[in-house]
Scaffold this motif. Structure first.
Motif, PDB file in Angstrom:
ATOM      1  N   ARG A 187       0.818  -1.211   0.000  1.00  0.00           N
ATOM      2  CA  ARG A 187       0.000   0.000   0.000  1.00  0.00           C
ATOM      3  C   ARG A 187       0.854   1.263   0.000  1.00  0.00           C
ATOM      4  O   ARG A 187       0.402   2.313  -0.458  1.00  0.00           O
ATOM      5  CB  ARG A 187      -0.944  -0.002   1.201  1.00  0.00           C
ATOM      6  N   ARG A 188       2.070   1.160   0.508  1.00  0.00           N
ATOM      7  CA  ARG A 188       2.963   2.325   0.457  1.00  0.00           C
ATOM      8  C   ARG A 188       3.399   2.655  -0.960  1.00  0.00           C
ATOM      9  O   ARG A 188       3.890   3.748  -1.233  1.00  0.00           O
ATOM     10  CB  ARG A 188       4.198   2.086   1.336  1.00  0.00           C
ATOM     11  N   ARG A 189       3.220   1.697  -1.863  1.00  0.00           N
ATOM     12  CA  ARG A 189       3.520   1.932  -3.274  1.00  0.00           C
ATOM     13  C   ARG A 189       2.341   2.572  -3.997  1.00  0.00           C
ATOM     14  O   ARG A 189       2.421   2.850  -5.183  1.00  0.00           O
ATOM     15  CB  ARG A 189       3.872   0.604  -3.959  1.00  0.00           C
ATOM     16  N   MET A 190       1.259   2.788  -3.260  1.00  0.00           N
ATOM     17  CA  MET A 190       0.049   3.341  -3.848  1.00  0.00           C
ATOM     18  C   MET A 190      -0.344   4.634  -3.141  1.00  0.00           C
ATOM     19  O   MET A 190      -0.086   4.811  -1.957  1.00  0.00           O
ATOM     20  CB  MET A 190      -1.123   2.358  -3.694  1.00  0.00           C
ATOM     21  N   THR A 226      -3.955  20.530  10.334  1.00  0.00           N
ATOM     22  CA  THR A 226      -3.847  21.427   9.189  1.00  0.00           C
ATOM     23  C   THR A 226      -3.593  20.624   7.910  1.00  0.00           C
ATOM     24  O   THR A 226      -3.324  19.414   7.961  1.00  0.00           O
ATOM     25  CB  THR A 226      -2.701  22.419   9.383  1.00  0.00           C
ATOM     26  N   VAL A 227      -3.661  21.325   6.793  1.00  0.00           N
ATOM     27  CA  VAL A 227      -3.350  20.680   5.517  1.00  0.00           C
ATOM     28  C   VAL A 227      -1.961  20.057   5.564  1.00  0.00           C
ATOM     29  O   VAL A 227      -1.769  18.885   5.202  1.00  0.00           O
ATOM     30  CB  VAL A 227      -3.443  21.703   4.365  1.00  0.00           C
ATOM     31  N   ALA A 228      -0.975  20.827   6.012  1.00  0.00           N
ATOM     32  CA  ALA A 228       0.396  20.312   6.082  1.00  0.00           C
ATOM     33  C   ALA A 228       0.477  19.095   6.991  1.00  0.00           C
ATOM     34  O   ALA A 228       1.151  18.104   6.673  1.00  0.00           O
ATOM     35  CB  ALA A 228       1.345  21.404   6.563  1.00  0.00           C
ATOM     36  N   GLU A 229      -0.223  19.136   8.124  1.00  0.00           N
ATOM     37  CA  GLU A 229      -0.188  18.019   9.067  1.00  0.00           C
ATOM     38  C   GLU A 229      -0.890  16.794   8.493  1.00  0.00           C
ATOM     39  O   GLU A 229      -0.444  15.653   8.702  1.00  0.00           O
ATOM     40  CB  GLU A 229      -0.827  18.438  10.385  1.00  0.00           C
ATOM     41  N   ASN A 230      -1.997  17.003   7.768  1.00  0.00           N
ATOM     42  CA  ASN A 230      -2.680  15.878   7.128  1.00  0.00           C
ATOM     43  C   ASN A 230      -1.781  15.187   6.119  1.00  0.00           C
ATOM     44  O   ASN A 230      -1.733  13.948   6.054  1.00  0.00           O
ATOM     45  CB  ASN A 230      -3.954  16.376   6.428  1.00  0.00           C
ATOM     46  N   VAL A 231      -1.071  15.981   5.333  1.00  0.00           N
ATOM     47  CA  VAL A 231      -0.197  15.404   4.308  1.00  0.00           C
ATOM     48  C   VAL A 231       1.005  14.728   4.953  1.00  0.00           C
ATOM     49  O   VAL A 231       1.390  13.613   4.585  1.00  0.00           O
ATOM     50  CB  VAL A 231       0.233  16.488   3.302  1.00  0.00           C
ATOM     51  N   ALA A 232       1.583  15.385   5.954  1.00  0.00           N
ATOM     52  CA  ALA A 232       2.770  14.846   6.618  1.00  0.00           C
ATOM     53  C   ALA A 232       2.461  13.589   7.425  1.00  0.00           C
ATOM     54  O   ALA A 232       3.352  12.750   7.640  1.00  0.00           O
ATOM     55  CB  ALA A 232       3.386  15.905   7.523  1.00  0.00           C
ATOM     56  N   PHE A 233       1.216  13.445   7.859  1.00  0.00           N
ATOM     57  CA  PHE A 233       0.846  12.313   8.710  1.00  0.00           C
ATOM     58  C   PHE A 233       1.148  10.975   8.035  1.00  0.00           C
ATOM     59  O   PHE A 233       1.570  10.022   8.695  1.00  0.00           O
ATOM     60  CB  PHE A 233      -0.639  12.398   9.064  1.00  0.00           C
ATOM     61  N   VAL A 234       0.948  10.914   6.730  1.00  0.00           N
ATOM     62  CA  VAL A 234       1.237   9.679   5.987  1.00  0.00           C
ATOM     63  C   VAL A 234       2.705   9.302   6.135  1.00  0.00           C
ATOM     64  O   VAL A 234       3.044   8.141   6.386  1.00  0.00           O
ATOM     65  CB  VAL A 234       0.880   9.859   4.494  1.00  0.00           C
ATOM     66  N   LEU A 235       3.579  10.293   5.972  1.00  0.00           N
ATOM     67  CA  LEU A 235       5.016  10.028   6.067  1.00  0.00           C
ATOM     68  C   LEU A 235       5.409   9.663   7.493  1.00  0.00           C
ATOM     69  O   LEU A 235       6.225   8.759   7.715  1.00  0.00           O
ATOM     70  CB  LEU A 235       5.801  11.261   5.606  1.00  0.00           C
ATOM     71  N   ALA A 285       3.545   8.213   9.708  1.00  0.00           N
ATOM     72  CA  ALA A 285       3.056   6.862   9.984  1.00  0.00           C
ATOM     73  C   ALA A 285       3.931   5.798   9.342  1.00  0.00           C
ATOM     74  O   ALA A 285       3.984   4.663   9.823  1.00  0.00           O
ATOM     75  CB  ALA A 285       1.613   6.721   9.492  1.00  0.00           C
ATOM     76  N   GLN A 286       4.635   6.158   8.265  1.00  0.00           N
ATOM     77  CA  GLN A 286       5.506   5.214   7.581  1.00  0.00           C
ATOM     78  C   GLN A 286       6.938   5.274   8.095  1.00  0.00           C
ATOM     79  O   GLN A 286       7.819   4.601   7.559  1.00  0.00           O
ATOM     80  CB  GLN A 286       5.464   5.476   6.077  1.00  0.00           C
ATOM     81  N   GLY A 287       7.184   6.073   9.122  1.00  0.00           N
ATOM     82  CA  GLY A 287       8.483   6.081   9.770  1.00  0.00           C
ATOM     83  C   GLY A 287       9.500   7.066   9.224  1.00  0.00           C
ATOM     84  O   GLY A 287      10.679   6.994   9.564  1.00  0.00           O
ATOM     85  N   TYR A 288       9.069   8.001   8.388  1.00  0.00           N
ATOM     86  CA  TYR A 288       9.992   9.013   7.877  1.00  0.00           C
ATOM     87  C   TYR A 288      10.378   9.975   8.994  1.00  0.00           C
ATOM     88  O   TYR A 288       9.566  10.311   9.853  1.00  0.00           O
ATOM     89  CB  TYR A 288       9.345   9.800   6.732  1.00  0.00           C
ATOM     90  N   GLY A 289      11.620  10.455   8.952  1.00  0.00           N
ATOM     91  CA  GLY A 289      12.098  11.424   9.925  1.00  0.00           C
ATOM     92  C   GLY A 289      11.652  12.832   9.585  1.00  0.00           C
ATOM     93  O   GLY A 289      11.180  13.111   8.479  1.00  0.00           O
ATOM     94  N   ARG A 290      11.822  13.736  10.552  1.00  0.00           N
ATOM     95  CA  ARG A 290      11.365  15.110  10.387  1.00  0.00           C
ATOM     96  C   ARG A 290      12.002  15.776   9.171  1.00  0.00           C
ATOM     97  O   ARG A 290      11.331  16.476   8.409  1.00  0.00           O
ATOM     98  CB  ARG A 290      11.689  15.912  11.651  1.00  0.00           C
ATOM     99  N   GLN A 291      13.300  15.569   8.969  1.00  0.00           N
ATOM    100  CA  GLN A 291      13.986  16.229   7.863  1.00  0.00           C
ATOM    101  C   GLN A 291      13.432  15.764   6.511  1.00  0.00           C
ATOM    102  O   GLN A 291      13.217  16.582   5.600  1.00  0.00           O
ATOM    103  CB  GLN A 291      15.487  15.956   7.933  1.00  0.00           C
ATOM    104  N   GLU A 292      13.191  14.475   6.381  1.00  0.00           N
ATOM    105  CA  GLU A 292      12.658  13.957   5.123  1.00  0.00           C
ATOM    106  C   GLU A 292      11.219  14.428   4.903  1.00  0.00           C
ATOM    107  O   GLU A 292      10.821  14.729   3.771  1.00  0.00           O
ATOM    108  CB  GLU A 292      12.721  12.430   5.110  1.00  0.00           C
ATOM    109  N   ILE A 293      10.444  14.498   5.974  1.00  0.00           N
ATOM    110  CA  ILE A 293       9.076  15.002   5.854  1.00  0.00           C
ATOM    111  C   ILE A 293       9.089  16.449   5.374  1.00  0.00           C
ATOM    112  O   ILE A 293       8.333  16.829   4.469  1.00  0.00           O
ATOM    113  CB  ILE A 293       8.333  14.876   7.200  1.00  0.00           C
ATOM    114  N   GLN A 294       9.978  17.257   5.948  1.00  0.00           N
ATOM    115  CA  GLN A 294      10.062  18.665   5.548  1.00  0.00           C
ATOM    116  C   GLN A 294      10.558  18.815   4.111  1.00  0.00           C
ATOM    117  O   GLN A 294      10.227  19.792   3.431  1.00  0.00           O
ATOM    118  CB  GLN A 294      10.979  19.418   6.515  1.00  0.00           C
TER     119      GLN A 294
END
Length: 248
Positions: A104-107, A121-130, A132-141
């Motif tokens: 599902r991470r490929r989709m 917020t919009v940014a938080e909604n979008v970032a939440f996916v990353l 949840a998948q274990g991405y770090g703060r720097q990669e999310i930003q």
């Protein structure tokens, strides 16, 4: 679209979008797929379809025809009664737990009703996916700004869903679906709650994603959008798969 369409034969397993090419492996493959529910309702019958990487396909049909079931089989929300569904080379019916989550991470999945988290917020909604998948703060930003720019919501990053129009909420849901750079985007009636102008904005974003190589599969009953978009179409009617005749 019921006139001038042809039932796809049960044994046809080559792509409906391309001539057979044995050097290519379909990114999505359904072979003799049946889906029936406990009450006896047959949602899908003898579905055979191959979609190559980089395709843009519309799946149309009336409400209740099986379009949403078709997409749910691709991301493992539903399981076939018979037949095989493969996505990115994997038999979806055999996947559970972490293996299904990894696929599902490929989709990226876009829903008609947006499914945004109201108190983020919009940014938080979008970032939440990353997150949840274990991405770090720097990669999310790093990933967040390009995703918001793709859907034209940079200026709405700090807004909450109830401060957005319906079109903006759907664009935010698309940003959430693509922020992890998926190979496939599945959009289930993404324009169903939108007016004509906002619907076309959504389709234009999906076209941009297609132009950079993402495979796009969209269910819709809006035939005017299909005609404007000029992409291949298959139709589900009474659980069976059809395709329009050329030039119709």
């Amino acid at each position: 679209m019921t006139q001038g369409s042809t039932r796809l034969p049960v044994k046809e397993t080559n792509s409906v979008l391309h001539p057979p090419d044995e050097t290519q492996t379909a990114i999505v493959s359904l072979q003799q797929v049946h889906k029936a529910y406990g009450n006896g309702f047959k949602a899908l019958t003898d579905i055979n379809l191959e979609i190559q990487s980089g395709d843009f396909l519309f799946v149309t049909g009336p409400s209740g025809s099986g379009k949403s079931t078709f997409l749910k089989l691709l991301y493992g929300e539903e399981r076939t009664t018979a037949g095989e569904v493969r996505v990115d080379g994997l038999n979806v019916g055999e996947l559970k737990g972490d293996r299904l989550a990894k696929l599902r991470r490929r989709m990226g999945i876009v829903f008609q009703d947006y499914k945004l988290i109201p108190r983020r917020t919009v940014a938080e909604n979008v970032a939440f996916v990353l997150w949840a998948q274990g991405y770090g703060r720097q990669e999310i930003q790093r990933r967040l700004p390009p995703a918001l720019k793709m859907v034209g919501l940079q200026h709405k990053a700090d807004s909450f869903p109830d401060e957005l129009s319906g079109g903006e909420q759907q664009r935010a849901s698309i940003a959430r679906a693509i922020v992890n750079t998926p190979a496939i985007v599945l959009a289930d009636e993404p324009t169903g709650n939108l007016d004509a102008d906002n619907s076309w904005q959504v389709i234009k974003i999906l076209k941009k994603l297609h132009a950079i190589g993402i495979t796009i599969i969209v269910t819709t009953h809006d035939e005017s959008l299909i005609r404007l978009s000029n992409h291949p179409v298959v139709q589900i009617r009474n659980g069976h798969l059809y395709r329009p005749e050329p030039n119709l």
